[in-house]
Design a protein around this motif. Structure first.
Motif, PDB file in Angstrom:
ATOM      1  N   ARG A 151     -15.038 -49.058 -10.247  1.00 51.01           N
ATOM      2  CA  ARG A 151     -15.626 -49.598  -8.903  1.00 51.01           C
ATOM      3  C   ARG A 151     -15.663 -50.687  -8.364  1.00 51.01           C
ATOM      4  NH1 ARG A 151     -20.520 -50.534  -6.754  1.00 51.01           N
ATOM      5  NH2 ARG A 151     -21.406 -51.037  -9.055  1.00 51.01           N
ATOM      6  N   VAL A 152     -15.858 -51.768  -9.053  1.00 49.99           N
ATOM      7  CA  VAL A 152     -15.992 -53.176  -8.915  1.00 49.99           C
ATOM      8  C   VAL A 152     -14.478 -54.145  -8.925  1.00 49.99           C
ATOM      9  CG1 VAL A 152     -18.324 -53.337  -9.471  1.00 49.99           C
ATOM     10  CG2 VAL A 152     -16.767 -53.997 -10.949  1.00 49.99           C
ATOM     11  N   ASP A 153     -13.698 -53.370  -9.365  1.00 52.59           N
ATOM     12  CA  ASP A 153     -12.086 -53.872  -9.250  1.00 52.59           C
ATOM     13  C   ASP A 153     -11.864 -54.101  -7.837  1.00 52.59           C
ATOM     14  OD1 ASP A 153      -9.600 -54.900  -9.558  1.00 52.59           O
ATOM     15  OD2 ASP A 153      -9.089 -53.171 -10.898  1.00 52.59           O
ATOM     16  N   ALA A 154     -11.676 -55.665  -7.575  1.00 51.86           N
ATOM     17  CA  ALA A 154     -11.382 -56.198  -6.345  1.00 51.86           C
ATOM     18  C   ALA A 154      -9.913 -55.726  -5.891  1.00 51.86           C
ATOM     19  CB  ALA A 154     -11.320 -57.484  -6.389  1.00 51.86           C
ATOM     20  N   THR A 155      -8.971 -55.291  -6.834  1.00 49.35           N
ATOM     21  CA  THR A 155      -7.755 -54.951  -6.313  1.00 49.35           C
ATOM     22  C   THR A 155      -7.665 -53.349  -5.911  1.00 49.35           C
ATOM     23  OG1 THR A 155      -7.137 -54.360  -8.569  1.00 49.35           O
ATOM     24  CG2 THR A 155      -6.563 -56.535  -7.682  1.00 49.35           C
ATOM     25  N   LEU A 156      -8.853 -52.490  -6.177  1.00 51.63           N
ATOM     26  CA  LEU A 156      -8.889 -51.195  -5.796  1.00 51.63           C
ATOM     27  C   LEU A 156      -9.384 -50.932  -4.598  1.00 51.63           C
ATOM     28  CD1 LEU A 156      -9.390 -49.982  -9.276  1.00 51.63           C
ATOM     29  CD2 LEU A 156      -7.105 -49.975  -8.124  1.00 51.63           C
ATOM     30  N   ARG A 157      -9.357 -49.420  -4.087  1.00 52.31           N
ATOM     31  CA  ARG A 157      -9.894 -49.109  -2.725  1.00 52.31           C
ATOM     32  C   ARG A 157     -11.366 -49.122  -2.639  1.00 52.31           C
ATOM     33  NH1 ARG A 157     -10.806 -44.489   0.524  1.00 52.31           N
ATOM     34  NH2 ARG A 157     -10.069 -44.864   2.734  1.00 52.31           N
ATOM     35  N   PHE A 158     -12.105 -48.863  -3.992  1.00 48.23           N
ATOM     36  CA  PHE A 158     -13.642 -48.588  -4.075  1.00 48.23           C
ATOM     37  C   PHE A 158     -14.272 -49.952  -3.600  1.00 48.23           C
ATOM     38  CE2 PHE A 158     -11.553 -45.929  -7.192  1.00 48.23           C
ATOM     39  CZ  PHE A 158     -11.710 -44.728  -6.307  1.00 48.23           C
ATOM     40  N   ALA A 159     -13.634 -51.330  -4.255  1.00 54.29           N
ATOM     41  CA  ALA A 159     -14.138 -52.437  -3.671  1.00 54.29           C
ATOM     42  C   ALA A 159     -14.200 -52.743  -2.252  1.00 54.29           C
ATOM     43  CB  ALA A 159     -13.580 -53.553  -4.605  1.00 54.29           C
ATOM     44  N   GLU A 160     -12.880 -52.355  -1.600  1.00 53.96           N
ATOM     45  CA  GLU A 160     -12.932 -52.555  -0.309  1.00 53.96           C
ATOM     46  C   GLU A 160     -14.117 -51.610   0.593  1.00 53.96           C
ATOM     47  OE1 GLU A 160      -9.069 -51.293   0.654  1.00 53.96           O
ATOM     48  OE2 GLU A 160      -7.932 -52.721  -0.681  1.00 53.96           O
ATOM     49  N   LEU A 161     -14.170 -50.539   0.042  1.00 55.39           N
ATOM     50  CA  LEU A 161     -15.277 -49.620   0.722  1.00 55.39           C
ATOM     51  C   LEU A 161     -16.682 -50.103   0.377  1.00 55.39           C
ATOM     52  CD1 LEU A 161     -13.455 -46.113   0.282  1.00 55.39           C
ATOM     53  CD2 LEU A 161     -13.548 -47.492   2.037  1.00 55.39           C
ATOM     54  N   GLU A 162     -16.957 -50.840  -0.759  1.00 52.54           N
ATOM     55  CA  GLU A 162     -18.310 -51.372  -1.135  1.00 52.54           C
ATOM     56  C   GLU A 162     -18.797 -50.055  -1.560  1.00 52.54           C
ATOM     57  OE1 GLU A 162     -19.867 -53.587   2.183  1.00 52.54           O
ATOM     58  OE2 GLU A 162     -18.366 -55.274   1.803  1.00 52.54           O
ATOM     59  N   CYS A 163     -18.224 -49.395  -2.412  1.00 54.46           N
ATOM     60  CA  CYS A 163     -18.865 -48.195  -2.934  1.00 54.46           C
ATOM     61  C   CYS A 163     -20.067 -48.461  -3.792  1.00 54.46           C
ATOM     62  CB  CYS A 163     -17.917 -47.439  -3.977  1.00 54.46           C
ATOM     63  SG  CYS A 163     -16.841 -46.718  -2.994  1.00 54.46           S
ATOM     64  N   ALA A 164     -21.348 -47.854  -3.413  1.00 53.94           N
ATOM     65  CA  ALA A 164     -22.478 -47.803  -4.414  1.00 53.94           C
ATOM     66  C   ALA A 164     -22.339 -47.345  -5.684  1.00 53.94           C
ATOM     67  CB  ALA A 164     -23.550 -47.451  -3.498  1.00 53.94           C
ATOM     68  N   PRO A 165     -23.117 -47.740  -6.661  1.00 51.81           N
ATOM     69  CA  PRO A 165     -22.972 -46.851  -7.838  1.00 51.81           C
ATOM     70  C   PRO A 165     -23.372 -45.284  -7.911  1.00 51.81           C
ATOM     71  CG  PRO A 165     -24.276 -48.766  -8.312  1.00 51.81           C
ATOM     72  CD  PRO A 165     -23.828 -48.679  -6.700  1.00 51.81           C
ATOM     73  N   PRO A 166     -22.878 -44.564  -8.554  1.00 52.64           N
ATOM     74  CA  PRO A 166     -23.420 -43.015  -8.481  1.00 52.64           C
ATOM     75  C   PRO A 166     -25.111 -42.954  -8.287  1.00 52.64           C
ATOM     76  CG  PRO A 166     -21.816 -43.236 -10.129  1.00 52.64           C
ATOM     77  CD  PRO A 166     -22.055 -44.556  -9.463  1.00 52.64           C
ATOM     78  N   GLU A 167     -25.464 -41.908  -7.506  1.00 49.98           N
ATOM     79  CA  GLU A 167     -26.957 -41.827  -7.729  1.00 49.98           C
ATOM     80  C   GLU A 167     -27.335 -40.689  -8.770  1.00 49.98           C
ATOM     81  OE1 GLU A 167     -27.572 -40.320  -3.783  1.00 49.98           O
ATOM     82  OE2 GLU A 167     -27.494 -42.057  -2.994  1.00 49.98           O
ATOM     83  N   PRO A 168     -28.470 -40.826  -9.191  1.00 51.18           N
ATOM     84  CA  PRO A 168     -28.841 -40.161 -10.454  1.00 51.18           C
ATOM     85  C   PRO A 168     -29.188 -38.447  -9.757  1.00 51.18           C
ATOM     86  CG  PRO A 168     -30.390 -42.002 -10.340  1.00 51.18           C
ATOM     87  CD  PRO A 168     -29.531 -42.045  -9.121  1.00 51.18           C
ATOM     88  N   GLU A 169     -28.905 -37.507 -10.661  1.00 53.45           N
ATOM     89  CA  GLU A 169     -29.012 -36.318 -10.337  1.00 53.45           C
ATOM     90  C   GLU A 169     -30.498 -35.952  -9.628  1.00 53.45           C
ATOM     91  OE1 GLU A 169     -26.602 -33.819 -10.189  1.00 53.45           O
ATOM     92  OE2 GLU A 169     -25.452 -35.246 -10.715  1.00 53.45           O
ATOM     93  N   GLU A 170     -31.378 -36.348 -10.058  1.00 54.37           N
ATOM     94  CA  GLU A 170     -32.812 -36.273  -9.493  1.00 54.37           C
ATOM     95  C   GLU A 170     -32.864 -36.781  -7.984  1.00 54.37           C
ATOM     96  OE1 GLU A 170     -34.829 -38.456 -12.135  1.00 54.37           O
ATOM     97  OE2 GLU A 170     -34.591 -37.257 -13.871  1.00 54.37           O
ATOM     98  N   LYS A 171     -32.318 -38.029  -7.817  1.00 51.59           N
ATOM     99  CA  LYS A 171     -32.656 -38.598  -6.373  1.00 51.59           C
ATOM    100  C   LYS A 171     -31.720 -37.542  -5.632  1.00 51.59           C
ATOM    101  CE  LYS A 171     -31.944 -42.690  -3.792  1.00 51.59           C
ATOM    102  NZ  LYS A 171     -31.670 -44.191  -4.201  1.00 51.59           N
ATOM    103  N   LYS A 172     -30.377 -37.154  -6.026  1.00 53.39           N
ATOM    104  CA  LYS A 172     -29.647 -36.141  -5.039  1.00 53.39           C
ATOM    105  C   LYS A 172     -30.511 -34.924  -4.612  1.00 53.39           C
ATOM    106  CE  LYS A 172     -25.087 -37.569  -7.133  1.00 53.39           C
ATOM    107  NZ  LYS A 172     -23.912 -37.123  -7.632  1.00 53.39           N
ATOM    108  N   LYS A 173     -31.005 -34.576  -5.540  1.00 52.51           N
ATOM    109  CA  LYS A 173     -31.948 -33.169  -5.203  1.00 52.51           C
ATOM    110  C   LYS A 173     -32.980 -33.423  -4.131  1.00 52.51           C
ATOM    111  CE  LYS A 173     -30.922 -31.107  -9.717  1.00 52.51           C
ATOM    112  NZ  LYS A 173     -31.695 -30.738 -11.046  1.00 52.51           N
ATOM    113  N   GLU A 174     -33.490 -34.569  -4.509  1.00 59.68           N
ATOM    114  CA  GLU A 174     -34.569 -34.926  -3.552  1.00 59.68           C
ATOM    115  C   GLU A 174     -34.122 -35.273  -2.089  1.00 59.68           C
ATOM    116  OE1 GLU A 174     -36.558 -38.272  -4.855  1.00 59.68           O
ATOM    117  OE2 GLU A 174     -37.377 -37.545  -6.593  1.00 59.68           O
ATOM    118  N   GLU A 175     -32.702 -35.880  -2.165  1.00 62.08           N
ATOM    119  CA  GLU A 175     -32.065 -36.133  -0.735  1.00 62.08           C
ATOM    120  C   GLU A 175     -31.792 -34.497  -0.131  1.00 62.08           C
ATOM    121  OE1 GLU A 175     -28.992 -38.648  -1.141  1.00 62.08           O
ATOM    122  OE2 GLU A 175     -30.415 -40.585  -1.497  1.00 62.08           O
ATOM    123  N   GLU A 176     -31.384 -33.789  -1.023  1.00 67.60           N
ATOM    124  CA  GLU A 176     -30.754 -32.411  -0.381  1.00 67.60           C
ATOM    125  C   GLU A 176     -32.015 -31.724   0.220  1.00 67.60           C
ATOM    126  OE1 GLU A 176     -29.093 -30.293  -3.532  1.00 67.60           O
ATOM    127  OE2 GLU A 176     -27.343 -31.467  -3.563  1.00 67.60           O
TER     128      GLU A 176
END
Length: 145
Positions: free
Chosen positions: A92-117
């Motif tokens: 995710r944090v590797d500067a040579t890969l696309r995920f760093a360019e997109l500034e991807c946030a770390p995965p959210e915990p399952e509990e937080k996903k359920k609350e957001e849904e």
């Protein structure tokens, strides 16, 4: 049985070799040479197309290629959750890969996903935030590729 496993092994070895050739070509682009550079670009790499699954809307074949490159660079240990989490974080944090360019946030915990849904009020806020898929989703994706 074993014939299918042998075929998959050969395909992964060929894919690994192809990715390394493109990574080497990208590294050579930074050096100055007297001869014209060869036209090997990562854009020419044909990433395998697999069913989309439970991936976010921003995920594309470029993300698949970046995930494959990152797994070759940082490792892939599907038998250990702790190692796999650390490897996906490095990807995710590797500067040579696309995920760093997109500034991807770390995965959210399952509990937080359920609350957001349940809350599902700020749909525009979700579209602005690019979040990395969870460990199990990425693991299944890599195993399909």
């Amino acid at each position: 049985g074993w014939q299918r496993a042998a075929k998959c092994g050969k395909e992964r070895a060929a894919l690994s070799a192809a990715l390394e050739v493109f990574a080497d070509a990208d590294a050579e682009d930074d050096t100055v040479t007297s001869s014209p550079p060869e036209e090997k670009r990562a854009d020419d790499f044909a990433c395998p197309v697999v069913q989309r699954g439970a991936l976010p809307a921003w995920w594309s074949t470029e993300a698949d290629a970046a995930l494959l490159r990152g797994s070759l660079r940082h490792g892939f240990s599907p038998w250990s959750a702790e190692l796999l989490d650390a490897q996906f974080e490095k990807i995710r944090v590797d500067a040579t890969l696309r995920f760093a360019e997109l500034e991807c946030a770390p995965p959210e915990p399952e509990e937080k996903k359920k609350e957001e849904e349940k809350a599902d009020e700020d749909s525009s806020k979700d579209s602005e935030k690019v979040c990395m898929p969870g460990r199990e989703t990425l693991k299944r994706r890599l195993l399909k590729l």
